[in-house]
Scaffold this motif. Structure first.
Motif, mmCIF file in Angstrom:
data_model
loop_
_atom_site.group_PDB
_atom_site.id
_atom_site.type_symbol
_atom_site.label_atom_id
_atom_site.label_comp_id
_atom_site.label_asym_id
_atom_site.label_seq_id
_atom_site.Cartn_x
_atom_site.Cartn_y
_atom_site.Cartn_z
ATOM 1 N N LYS A 114 4.157 11.384 -8.018
ATOM 2 C CA LYS A 114 3.271 11.243 -7.113
ATOM 3 C C LYS A 114 2.018 10.268 -7.290
ATOM 4 O O LYS A 114 1.670 10.040 -8.485
ATOM 5 C CB LYS A 114 2.550 12.606 -6.781
ATOM 6 C CG LYS A 114 3.705 13.601 -6.204
ATOM 7 C CD LYS A 114 2.881 15.048 -5.898
ATOM 8 C CE LYS A 114 3.985 15.890 -5.198
ATOM 9 N NZ LYS A 114 3.279 17.236 -4.747
ATOM 10 N N PHE A 115 1.580 9.618 -6.113
ATOM 11 C CA PHE A 115 0.560 8.706 -6.277
ATOM 12 C C PHE A 115 -0.440 9.205 -5.174
ATOM 13 O O PHE A 115 -0.110 9.308 -4.123
ATOM 14 C CB PHE A 115 0.963 7.197 -5.879
ATOM 15 C CG PHE A 115 2.108 6.749 -6.745
ATOM 16 C CD1 PHE A 115 1.747 6.508 -7.944
ATOM 17 C CD2 PHE A 115 3.265 6.599 -6.323
ATOM 18 C CE1 PHE A 115 3.031 5.783 -8.958
ATOM 19 C CE2 PHE A 115 4.444 6.141 -7.058
ATOM 20 C CZ PHE A 115 4.081 5.586 -8.489
ATOM 21 N N VAL A 116 -1.664 9.131 -5.804
ATOM 22 C CA VAL A 116 -2.918 9.838 -5.018
ATOM 23 C C VAL A 116 -4.022 9.017 -4.898
ATOM 24 O O VAL A 116 -5.035 9.114 -4.222
ATOM 25 C CB VAL A 116 -3.259 11.064 -5.667
ATOM 26 C CG1 VAL A 116 -2.340 12.134 -5.713
ATOM 27 C CG2 VAL A 116 -3.822 10.653 -7.227
ATOM 28 N N LEU A 117 -4.053 7.719 -5.642
ATOM 29 C CA LEU A 117 -5.057 6.867 -5.355
ATOM 30 C C LEU A 117 -4.723 5.389 -4.810
ATOM 31 O O LEU A 117 -3.492 5.276 -4.241
ATOM 32 C CB LEU A 117 -5.466 6.370 -6.786
ATOM 33 C CG LEU A 117 -5.862 7.609 -7.979
ATOM 34 C CD1 LEU A 117 -6.153 6.957 -9.209
ATOM 35 C CD2 LEU A 117 -7.193 8.223 -7.320
ATOM 36 N N SER A 118 -5.694 4.741 -4.644
ATOM 37 C CA SER A 118 -5.469 3.201 -3.518
ATOM 38 C C SER A 118 -4.967 2.272 -4.638
ATOM 39 O O SER A 118 -4.643 2.469 -5.805
ATOM 40 C CB SER A 118 -6.967 2.948 -3.271
ATOM 41 O OG SER A 118 -7.627 2.249 -4.242
ATOM 42 N N TRP A 119 -4.495 1.630 -3.997
ATOM 43 C CA TRP A 119 -3.649 0.114 -4.693
ATOM 44 C C TRP A 119 -4.528 -0.387 -5.568
ATOM 45 O O TRP A 119 -4.289 -0.835 -6.805
ATOM 46 C CB TRP A 119 -3.092 -0.696 -3.724
ATOM 47 C CG TRP A 119 -2.514 -2.167 -4.293
ATOM 48 C CD1 TRP A 119 -2.562 -3.221 -4.175
ATOM 49 C CD2 TRP A 119 -1.367 -1.804 -4.961
ATOM 50 N NE1 TRP A 119 -1.833 -3.974 -4.795
ATOM 51 C CE2 TRP A 119 -0.757 -3.110 -5.474
ATOM 52 C CE3 TRP A 119 -0.567 -0.793 -5.729
ATOM 53 C CZ2 TRP A 119 0.013 -3.702 -6.189
ATOM 54 C CZ3 TRP A 119 0.735 -1.099 -6.516
ATOM 55 C CH2 TRP A 119 0.836 -2.663 -6.715
ATOM 56 N N SER A 120 -5.744 -0.355 -5.340
ATOM 57 C CA SER A 120 -6.742 -1.290 -6.148
ATOM 58 C C SER A 120 -6.912 -0.458 -7.380
ATOM 59 O O SER A 120 -7.185 -0.900 -8.644
ATOM 60 C CB SER A 120 -8.021 -1.523 -5.513
ATOM 61 O OG SER A 120 -8.080 -2.240 -4.330
#
Length: 353
Positions: A114-120
Motif C-alpha cells: 500500500k502507498f499512503v504518502l505523496s509522490w514527493s
C-alpha cells in the motif's frame, strides 16, 4: 444572531476545506499508484524487449514523446525513469502490517503493498538505501502526517539513528516494523535533541531565558522534534509550596503516555543540584497535579553538557528523570551511521557471548 451566523459560516468553510484537502490527497494517491503501474509496465517491456542496453533508453525516450504529445507535460525521461525506479524499489518491498492496519480502506498493488504518502515523499524515500531506515520514515510520515519539509528535517536530523542508538537489537528491528512506539517513559525522551531551527550559534552568548524564548517562538518545530503525542501546556509554570514559589520552564503533556513532561533548561554543564531540583518538580506534579488515571510525571533536563556517571550516581534507578543534551546544529549523518553500525556489532557480540 450574528454570532450564530458566523459559526454557521465557519462550519461550512471547514467542511469544504476538509473536503478539498481530502480530494487533493486522494488525487495524489491515485497518481502514486498509477506511477507504480507505469514503472511496472516499463520494466516488463524492457525485459521482453531487445537484449541491448540501448533499448531501455530508446523505449523511455519514445514513451516520453508519445505521452507528452497525447497527455501533456509531466512525462519527461527523468520522470519516467523515476517511475521505473519506484517499481524496482517497492515491487519486492513489504512493510508489514503497520500501514495496512492504519489504512485499511486503501487498495493494494499486486504485491500487496500500500502507498499512503505523496509522490514527493516517495521520491525522497527512494534515495534512502537502508530499507529499515526507509520503512521507519515512511511509517512515521504517515502516522504523524508529516509534510515533505518535516520528513526531510527529521531525516537530516538523524532521527532514525538517534532512536536506534538508544535501543537493543530487538528495539532497532521494531523501529523499521512499527516506527517509534511510546510504551514507557524512556521512549518519550531523546538524547540528544537537535534544535538547529532556533538559529542560535553554538558559540554565541545566550541565557536560559533566551533559549526558552526561542523554543516558544519555534514551538511547532520543537513539538516536531519532541516526537509523537506531545502537546504544549505552559511556560514558566508557577507553583507554590510552603510559601516558596517555583517555576517550571516548560510543561508538556504526552497523550500517548498520559502524563506530564517537565522540561528544565540549563546552559552549560549539568550539576547534581539541577537533578535534585527537577526531582522536586516531578514529585510536586505527581502529588498535586497528576490525576489518578494518569501515569507518573517525566522530568527532562535539557542541557549543553552532562556527566553521565554523575547523573547515574545522583538519580535512583527507577527515576522518571532524564538528562538530555541539546545541539544547535544538524548532526553528521555519516557519523551517526558509523556509530549505529558499531553499536549493532557490539549488540551482536553481546548476543554471541
Amino acid at each position: 444572531m450574528k454570532k450564530n451566523q458566523d459559526n454557521f459560516f465557519r462550519d461550512i468553510s471547514d467542511i469544504l476545506t476538509q473536503a478539498r484537502n481530502r480530494a487533493g490527497k486522494a488525487v495524489n494517491l491515485v497518481m502514486v499508484y498509477s506511477y507504480f503501474e507505469v514503472g511496472k509496465r516499463i520494466a516488463e517491456e524492457e525485459q521482453n524487449g531487445e537484449a541491448r542496453a540501448q533499448y531501455g533508453t530508446r523505449l523511455i525516450q519514445e514513451l516520453s514523446n508519445y505521452l507528452t504529445n497525447h497527455i501533456g507535460p509531466g512525462f519527461s525521461i527523468t520522470n519516467l525513469k523515476q517511475m521505473r525506479q519506484f517499481y524496482f524499489t517497492y515491487a519486492q518491498d513489504q512493510i508489514g502490517q503497520t500501514l495496512s492496519d492504519q489504512f485499511k480502506n486503501l487498495p493494494a498493488v499486486s504485491t500487496g503493498r500500500k502507498f499512503v504518502l505523496s509522490w514527493s515523499h516517495y521520491l525522497k524515500l527512494m534515495r534512502i538505501d537502508d530499507v529499515n531506515e526507509r520503512h521507519f520514515y515512511e511509517i512515521e510520515a504517515a502516522r504523524n502526517n508529516w509534510s515533505l519539509r518535516e520528513m526531510n528535517r527529521q531525516y537530516d536530523s538523524g532521527l532514525y539513528e538517534r532512536l536506534a542508538l538508544s535501543r537493543d537489537k530487538k528495539g532497532i528491528r521494531r523501529l523499521s516494523e512499527k516506527g517509534q512506539l511510546i510504551e514507557k517513559a524512556s521512549d518519550a525522551v531523546k538524547d540528544p535533541y537537535v534544535l538547529e531551527f532556533l538559529g542560535l550559534e553554538e558559540k554565541s552568548s545566550y541565557s536560559e531565558s533566551d533559549l526558552e524564548m526561542h523554543l516558544i517562538d519555534n514551538l511547532q518545530n520543537f513539538l516536531l522534534e519532541l516526537g509523537t503525542g506531545y502537546t504544549f501546556v505552559a511556560r514558566q509554570k508557577r507553583f507554590t509550596f510552603h510559601e516558596d514559589h517555583f517555576r517550571v520552564d516548560l510543561v508538556f503533556y504526552n497523550r500517548l503516555m498520559q502524563c506530564f513532561v517537565l522540561f528544565d533548561l540549563k546552559i552549560g554543564k549539568l550539576k547534581h543540584q539541577d537533578l535534585g531540583q527537577m526531582q522536586m518538580y516531578v514529585n510536586y506534579y505527581d502529588r498535586y497535579e497528576k490525576q489518578d488515571y494518569e501515569n507518573p510525571t517525566i522530568g527532562v533536563l535539557l542541557c549543553q553538557d552532562k556527566d553521565d556517571a554523575m547523573v547515574d550516581l545522583t538519580l535512583p534507578k527507577d527515576s522518571n528523570i532524564y538528562a538530555s543534551k541539546y545541539q544547535l546544529y544538524l548532526p553528521d549523518k555519516e557519523q551517526l551511521k558509523k556509530k549505529m553500525e558499531q553499536w549493532t556489532k557490539e549488540l551482536e557480540g553481546d548476543e554471541n557471548e
